[in-house]
Design an enzyme around this catalytic site. Structure first.
Site, short mmCIF file in Angstrom:
data_model
loop_
_atom_site.label_atom_id
_atom_site.label_comp_id
_atom_site.label_asym_id
_atom_site.label_seq_id
_atom_site.Cartn_x
_atom_site.Cartn_y
_atom_site.Cartn_z
N VAL A 86 0.80 -0.97 -0.10
CA VAL A 86 -0.09 0.14 -0.12
C VAL A 86 0.89 1.62 0.12
O VAL A 86 1.49 1.50 1.06
CB VAL A 86 -1.24 -0.38 1.27
CG1 VAL A 86 -2.20 1.32 0.99
CG2 VAL A 86 -1.54 -1.34 1.41
N LYS A 87 0.62 1.96 -0.96
CA LYS A 87 1.53 3.02 -1.42
C LYS A 87 0.63 4.33 -0.87
O LYS A 87 0.21 4.93 -0.97
CB LYS A 87 2.05 3.51 -2.66
CG LYS A 87 2.97 4.25 -3.41
CD LYS A 87 3.45 4.40 -4.80
CE LYS A 87 4.14 4.99 -5.43
NZ LYS A 87 4.91 4.88 -6.34
#
Length: 217
Positions: A86-87
């Protein structure tokens, strides 16, 4: 050093994977749009397609800028595939979300990092990766490589496990210099990796070997 490609182009990802040195992929909404991938469902399906090609981590960026939104989007992205990272943006709620996901055992990549202080906060929150953008710093006459060196020193001082993912890589010398400094990962266009193959003496030598072989046959 891990090699990631920064793209949403499936053909480029396949080419990098076939080369045998690809460790992962990073992408973002801008790169998705560049490939004509728009709309939530299409974007999610595209992330699935990328995960089917590569063996390593695939950074998928949230759009939300508030904590609750990041958590909601991040959990949906993480549910797509175990390879998804997850960025998150380097803002206050992004750091809170990094800590939340770390506690849940979900990998994160804190992006848009432009200072050692930001990288320190990301590591404290337990981010899996931190993404300093060296090319964009170079664009404003600031030494992007110096930032990598500063983060490396701080992380080594305290044994942080957060990996330094050198982002906004523009060319082959960026790759080599980041490797010298000790970046854990580089992400850039496929051309920055393929450029490592090139040397005129290799071409000259191979041409001579083939010419000599033809003479003897």
């Amino acid at each position: 050093m891990k090699f990631f490609v920064d793209t949403a182009n499936l053909n480029q990802i396949r080419e990098a994977q076939d080369l045998g040195v690809l460790d992962g992929v990073t992408t973002n909404p801008s790169l998705m749009a560049k490939e004509g991938i728009t709309g939530k469902e299409n974007i999610l399906n595209h992330y699935k397609a990328i995960c089917e090609i590569v063996d390593g981590d695939v950074s998928a960026e949230v759009i939300a800028t508030d904590f609750e939104g990041m958590v909601r989007e991040g959990e949906e992205l993480a549910a797509l595939n175990a390879q998804i990272v997850v960025k998150l943006p380097m803002i206050k709620d992004g750091i809170k979300a990094a800590k939340y996901f770390n506690d849940k055992g979900i990998k994160t990549n804190v992006t848009l990092v432009f200072s050692a202080g930001q990288a320190l906060l990301a590591a404290k929150a337990g981010a899996t990766y931190v993404s300093p953008f060296i090319g964009r710093l170079d664009d404003i006459s600031t030494d992007g490589l110096n930032l990598i060196a500063e983060i490396r020193e701080i992380y080594d001082n305290y044994g942080f496990e957060t990996q330094i993912l050198a982002a906004s890589i523009r060319h082959t010398m960026h790759v080599l210099n980041c490797a010298k400094i000790g970046a854990d990962v580089m992400t850039g266009p496929l051309s920055s990796i393929l450029g490592l193959l090139k040397h005129p003496l290799t071409d000259i030598g191979l041409e001579k070997f083939l010419a000599d072989y033809k003479k003897g046959n």
